[in-house]
Structures are given as C-alpha cells and as structure tokens.
Design an enzyme around this catalytic site. Structure first.
Site, PDB file in Angstrom:
ATOM      1  N   GLU A  90     -27.806  10.869   1.474  1.00  0.00           N
ATOM      2  CA  GLU A  90     -28.147   9.488   1.860  1.00  0.00           C
ATOM      3  C   GLU A  90     -26.881   8.654   2.031  1.00  0.00           C
ATOM      4  O   GLU A  90     -26.814   7.766   2.881  1.00  0.00           O
ATOM      5  CB  GLU A  90     -29.090   8.847   0.838  1.00  0.00           C
ATOM      6  CG  GLU A  90     -30.439   9.555   0.658  1.00  0.00           C
ATOM      7  CD  GLU A  90     -31.182   9.805   1.962  1.00  0.00           C
ATOM      8  OE1 GLU A  90     -30.992   9.027   2.925  1.00  0.00           O
ATOM      9  OE2 GLU A  90     -31.947  10.780   2.028  1.00  0.00           O
ATOM     10  N   HIS A  97     -25.626   9.044   5.516  1.00  0.00           N
ATOM     11  CA  HIS A  97     -26.305   8.126   6.447  1.00  0.00           C
ATOM     12  C   HIS A  97     -25.714   6.724   6.309  1.00  0.00           C
ATOM     13  O   HIS A  97     -25.493   6.024   7.292  1.00  0.00           O
ATOM     14  CB  HIS A  97     -27.796   8.050   6.135  1.00  0.00           C
ATOM     15  CG  HIS A  97     -28.594   9.242   6.591  1.00  0.00           C
ATOM     16  ND1 HIS A  97     -28.541   9.720   7.874  1.00  0.00           N
ATOM     17  CD2 HIS A  97     -29.484  10.036   5.929  1.00  0.00           C
ATOM     18  CE1 HIS A  97     -29.364  10.763   7.985  1.00  0.00           C
ATOM     19  NE2 HIS A  97     -29.942  10.969   6.817  1.00  0.00           N
TER      20      HIS A  97
HETATM   21 ZN   LIG Z   1     -31.354  12.496   6.255  1.00  0.00          ZN
END
Ligand SMILES: [Zn+2]
Length: 706
Positions: free
Chosen positions: A497, A500
């Site tokens: 995460e 991202h």
């Molecule tokens: Zn992902």
C-alpha cells in the site's frame, strides 16, 4: 488500490478558482463551501458533519453542471484549453466532497453515511451520464480531437485529449441515435444481469452449512479453527455444535486441516457448484447472456470482441498479447503443479492412504508438505515484526531510494484518533504531499487494506496542488504491553500500500485526470508490488526484524525459512489462478452472440490448456464474480502481468544494488512521477532500457531455476 467511485473523467480536486457563475450557497456554515484554511488545505475533519455531505454533493453537482454548460456555450471555437483543459479543471467542489465522503464510507462509516451513500450514488451516476451524453459537449471535444495533428500538443496534452475523447467514443457518443438507444438498452440489461449474478452468488454462498455435532468429525482441525466454528454455530442458535461455511475464513482452514476426507469433499463440491444447481439462484444462463450482450456491445462500437474493447486501454493492448503472455507462464507453471501433485501422491502412498489425490485433498496435503519441507511457523515470526519498526524501516527505505522524508504533523485534523498524519518532503525540503496512516480494525472500517486519494495532484499555472493520500489497513491492535505484531504477509501488505502511496505522492503532472495512480489497470500494481521486494529482502528484514521484548535481531535461520517458503505450492497457486485468466479471456474473445452452454464451454476451455483434474479453476463461470459481476472482464490477467513488471523492475536493483541511486531515480522519474501521461510501455522502457522479461517473475516463483 481502491477505486471508490467512477469519477475518473471529470475528477477534480479543490482550491481552483471557478470562472463560471457562482451559485448561491444554501448555508454559509457548510465547511465544503469555502477553503478550509487548514495546513495544506487538508480536510477539516473537526468541522465536517454528516449533515454537510448531501447538500455539498447536490451543490457540487449543480456547480459542475454550470461549469460544463459554460464550456459548451463558450462562443470561441473549441480548442485544447477552452474545452479539454477546462473539463479537467471543472468539478472542484464535487471532487472535494467525494474525496472526503468515499474515504469515510470505507474507513470510518456509520449507518447515516451508508444511507447518504445510497442517496448519492444514483445522483452521481446520472450526473456523469449526462456529461458523457451531452451532444454539444462531445461535438466540441471531437472538433479538438480532429485537429490533434495540427495543434502541436506535447505528450501529456495529447494523452489528456485522447483519454477524454476516447471516453466519449467508448460510451457510444459517435453512434447514430438508433444505435445509441440500442447501446443504452444493452448497458441497462448488463447492469441488471451483473447485479443478479452477484445476488445469486451471495445467496448460494450463504446457503451451505456444514454442521458438525460429533467431535470425531473435527479430527485434524487446530483449536482456533474449532473455536471459530463453535462461535459460528452459537450465533446460528446451534449451541454445542460446530458450523462451517463456504466463506473463505471458514472454508480454507477446513480444507487445509480436516482429516475427514469425505467432509472435505462435501465442502469443496458445495463451493465449486455455487450458481450451478439448476434452481432459482443458478447463474449459468446469466453468465452466457452477459457474454453474448458484451459481444453485441463491442461490435456496435466497432470492435470484434469484448476483449478488444477492454484491452485497448490496457498495457497489453490486445487479446493476442494476453494469450501469448499466459501461454509462456502456463508452460512453466503446469509441470511444477504436476510435480507438486506427484509429491503429494507419494505422501499419501507413504501413509498407506491407498487412494488417488483429488481436488479436495490438495490443501490438506499441501499443508503437510509445507510442514515437512519448510517448517515455517508464523507465530515464531510475529514477535520480530513490530508495526512501528516495520513502518520506520519502510520510511527509511523510501528515504534511501528517493531522498524523501516523513515528518509527523499533529497540527493537522484527523478523522479518527488512531490516524497518524505525515508531511512528505522532497530531498530539497519542498512539500510533496500529506499521508494519513490508519492501521487498526474497527467496526466502522471495511476489511482489507487500500490506498486512496483525498486530493489529486495537478498544476494551476506554475503553482502545484499537491496530493493528499490515505493508507488504510486492518492490523492487530496493540494490547497491554504487547505492541502491534505483524505476520510476514501483513508486512508485505504494508509495503504494498505504501508503494501505491508513493505513486500518488511523487507524481509531477499537469492535469489531474491523468496524474498519480490514474493509469492502466495492468500497470497500476507495479509501484505497489515492487515495494514488496524490499519488504522480503534479507537486508531490509534485518532493519525492521527486532524482537519486541529483547530487541534481538531476527535470526538468520528464520530469514532463510521465509526466503525458502516463497516457492511453496507455487505451481498450484499459479495454475489455479491462470486457468481463471484463460477462462476470462475465452469468454470475452467470442465473436458470435449465440448463447453458450456454460459448463460445456468451460470444460472445453480448460481441456484446451490441459488443466489437471486435481486442480479446479479458481473461479468457475457461475461464480466468477470478478468478470460477471465486477469490473475485471478481460482483465483478470492483470495481477500476473504486474508481477512480471515488478519482478523485472526489481531485477534492475538486483543488477546494481538494493538502493542504487541511479536506478531509483530512473524509476521515480519515469514511472512514479509520470502518472498516466504517456503510454505505460514507453514509460517502462524509458526506465529499464528494454521491455520487461517474464523470466524474473518465473524465477522468483521458482517456476524456472534461478
Ligand atoms: Zn494494490
């Protein structure tokens, strides 16, 4: 990453001065109606109340309509700035309230917000439909599109124009009225059929119950599985019994541990026959009807198949590329799965089992092989993986790679006391963005882990609007003197995460609809998955792996076990997943609209690739919700595609060093900074100097030798 609502086309942030008629605000008090006046214009969570959302949505839609109207009615001839850029810059208030609201309905919801969401969703659908079906607006967009060769646009501008135009075209804006009507009818049917597919599947999944009242039938199950089953029974007024269902947290441990072969068979067969019981919940006719309607729709829009329609927007571009990619990995994975089958059969024979391995035996014997071969105990790892240490190392990794730093800011308003807020700064100290981190489960939060944006990055003239990003996870909370301890999978999730988030924060683009993580589906997981490589690297593991009581570094023997276990059961995992990729592609490369007999079609598809009977395709057609009820049709391959990218990209660091500055800079400049401003393969080649090689991924999975 999470897509909250389909607002990608006219997505807008805030802080934009609006050139159109100011509408009268209903009340001065609504915090969405003016600048927050907070540090970095972060949402003023302390002031926002539930009652503010609905009026702000309504007002935001109204303002956006007026902005679109003023673009349409601009007396000047349409050009890139007064039409395409103006659209990109429209809808500030709506984007602002959407950014806050949809993050709250996922991360900190309540019944009132859920009620508002139900009211708001149809308003937004209608609003965005109205824009895409606005004939005059499309005419302006098309005029600009038709002049694209003569306008001298740069790459980023050309991309914004193409994506804007294509969204209209792909929505049927170019079709004559009778065909548009046909398309609308098909869309309506498709959305109803998808809903029904999902409803049927839910009913089928919930219908099955394995109720155990004889303790002997619990043989092999660990205590935590038995306890959970007893609790489930209790909640179903079956006190003193044990209840197992088809939901993953119940089904998987049962298949993995139950020594009762006939019960494993019962559970697996119930699972793989969902939607295929010829009753009111049967999904076969729905699936074939959906596939047929998709052919009709694709051909109406000028594509030969649904896959061609979908893939033109992806990195893979066309079905041939996807099939060639799948074939290459499949030919490496299938023999490994067959070897795993042979290993398990040998185990059965050695135990005097005297039967042939079947699909319902796979998880059970794989678990035995895992214990025998890898001897990795998750519980022994957890004391070394303290959340705070992992997070600190994760920040350090980002600093070493990109020179960025993280400063906790307690002066910025949070939506929940558990949230931590960081200002992210570049190497020269300049502001890059705001990052909220929200780690622990609570009743108001959805399960899983995700990253999303409160505000996109873009430029207004020379001044940059910087992004506001959230990371939301569900890790075990600290209790008493024990800090939050993670499993290795959770460590990977955190780095994933964070990848991202880096993609969202390091973006340097001009237009908001193509900045940050607004990229093709088969490209978006590259920045996230590549970070998992650092999480798993022994050098990094030694940085964060410290015992929570003694501070002792994680022993080498545990690191070795983690490294070795990544090959465990990879043949099965890859083959089970990939067979579903093939099934997805086969359904969506149909050229005729004749409805198929679903099971026969599926069997033919699976026998064509030589799937072995001991492995059932991960999703059979009647419960393949990703493609028949969700947004993954012709896209289920994306996960593996992104793995090829991240393994090949990480290989560039392996070829130099783990924190090689030049490689990190190339990755930042060509991938993380660029959003969707250029063709993803071009961006990749600029970073790597060549197209990705599938072998790095195959080696990492142990499907070919290192
Ligand atoms: Zn992902």
């Amino acid at each position: 990453m999470k897509t909250l609502f389909v607002i990608t086309l006219f997505i807008a942030g805030m802080m934009m001065s609006c050139t159109t008629t100011e509408t009268k605000m209903k009340t001065e008090e609504n915090p969405f109606y003016k600048a927050y006046g907070t540090p970095f214009e972060t949402p003023d969570f302390g002031k926002i109340q539930n009652k503010d959302y609905l009026p702000a949505f309504q007002e935001g839609i109204k303002k956006h309509e007026l902005e679109i109207e003023s673009i349409v009615n601009n007396p000047n001839a349409p050009d890139f700035d007064n039409t395409i850029v103006a659209m990109d810059r429209s809808g500030d208030l709506l984007a602002n309230v959407s950014g806050v609201f949809f993050n709250m309905t996922s991360a900190n919801t309540n019944e009132e917000l859920q009620g508002i969401a139900k009211e708001v969703s149809p308003l937004l659908t209608t609003h965005y439909d109205n824009i895409l079906l606005n004939e005059k607006l499309f005419k302006r967009v098309k005029t600009v599109w038709d002049q694209r060769e003569q306008m001298g646009l740069n790459t980023e501008q050309a991309m914004l124009l193409e994506k804007t135009y294509k969204q209209f075209e792909r929505g049927g804006a170019n079709l004559p009225p009778d065909k548009q009507a046909q398309l609308r009818e098909i869309n309506k049917q498709l959305s109803l059929l998808s809903l029904q597919f999902g409803d049927n599947l839910l009913a089928e999944t919930n219908k099955f119950k394995l109720i155990i009242d004889n303790p002997e039938d619990l043989a092999g199950l660990p205590q935590f599985v038995i306890d959970a089953a007893a609790e489930a029974a209790k909640q179903d007024s079956l006190d003193g019994k044990w209840l197992f269902t088809l939901h993953a947290p119940s089904r998987y441990p049962f298949l993995q541990f139950s020594a009762k072969r006939e019960l494993r068979e019962k559970v697996l067969k119930a699972y793989i026959n969902r939607g295929n019981n010829n009753d009111q919940y049967d999904n076969k006719a729905i699936a074939s009807r959906i596939a047929s309607l998709r052919v009709q729709k694709a051909q109406l829009l000028g594509y030969s198949t649904h896959a061609d329609y979908i893939l033109e927007e992806n990195m893979a571009k066309n079905p041939q590329t996807v099939y060639a990619f799948l074939d290459k990995v499949w030919s490496a994975a299938l023999p490994v799965a067959k070897q795993e089958r042979a290993d398990m059969q040998a185990l059965i024979d050695a135990e005097g089992g005297n039967f042939k391995l079947e699909a319902w035996d796979w998880w059970y014997y794989a678990e035995k092989v895992r214990k025998q071969k890898y001897d990795l105990d998750e519980e022994a790892l957890k004391p070394y993986f303290v959340l705070e240490n992992v997070q600190a190392t994760m920040f350090e990794v980002a600093t070493k790679l990109f020179g960025i730093t993280f400063v906790e800011r307690n002066d910025i308003s949070r939506y929940h006391p558990e949230v931590h807020t960081y200002e992210v700064k570049d190497a020269d100290g300049s502001h890059l963005g705001i990052l909220y981190m929200d780690f622990f489960p609570r009743a108001s939060k959805e399960g899983g882990a995700w990253m999303n944006n409160y505000r996109e990055q873009y430029l207004v003239g020379d001044s940059a609007v910087r992004p506001i990003i959230g990371m939301v996870c569900n890790f075990t909370k600290p209790s008493g003197n024990t800090p939050s301890l993670l499993t290795f999978e959770e460590v990977s999730t955190l780095f994933h995460e964070f990848g991202h988030a880096l993609h969202g924060m390091l973006t340097q683009c001009t237009y908001r609809r193509i900045s940050g993580t607004s990229v093709a589906r088969d490209f978006v997981e590259l920045p996230s998955q590549i970070m998992e490589n650092w999480a798993a690297d022994p050098e990094v593991m030694k940085m964060y792996g410290k015992h929570y009581k003694t501070g002792e570094q994680i022993p080498q023997v545990l690191i070795d076990k983690i490294q070795a276990s990544k090959y465990f059961n990879q043949g099965f995992t890859t083959v089970e997943y990939m067979s579903a990729c093939y099934l997805d592609m086969d359904w969506h490369t149909l050229k005729d609209t004749v409805q198929k007999e679903v099971i026969a079609f599926e069997n033919a598809s699976m026998s064509k690739i030589g799937l072995i009977p001991e492995i059932v395709v991960r999703y059979r057609s009647p419960y393949f919700a990703h493609i028949f009820a969700g947004g993954y049709s012709s896209g289920y391959y994306s996960y593996l595609w992104a793995e090829v990218l991240d393994a090949d990209a990480f290989q560039a660091f392996k070829e130099t060093s783990l924190f090689d500055p030049a490689t990190a800079k190339a990755f930042r400049d060509n991938i993380l900074a660029r959003g969707g401003t250029d063709d993803p393969m071009k961006l990749y080649v600029q970073f790597r100097g060549k197209e990705p090689d599938v072998n790095s991924m195959l080696k990492r999975k142990g499907l070919i030798k290192e």
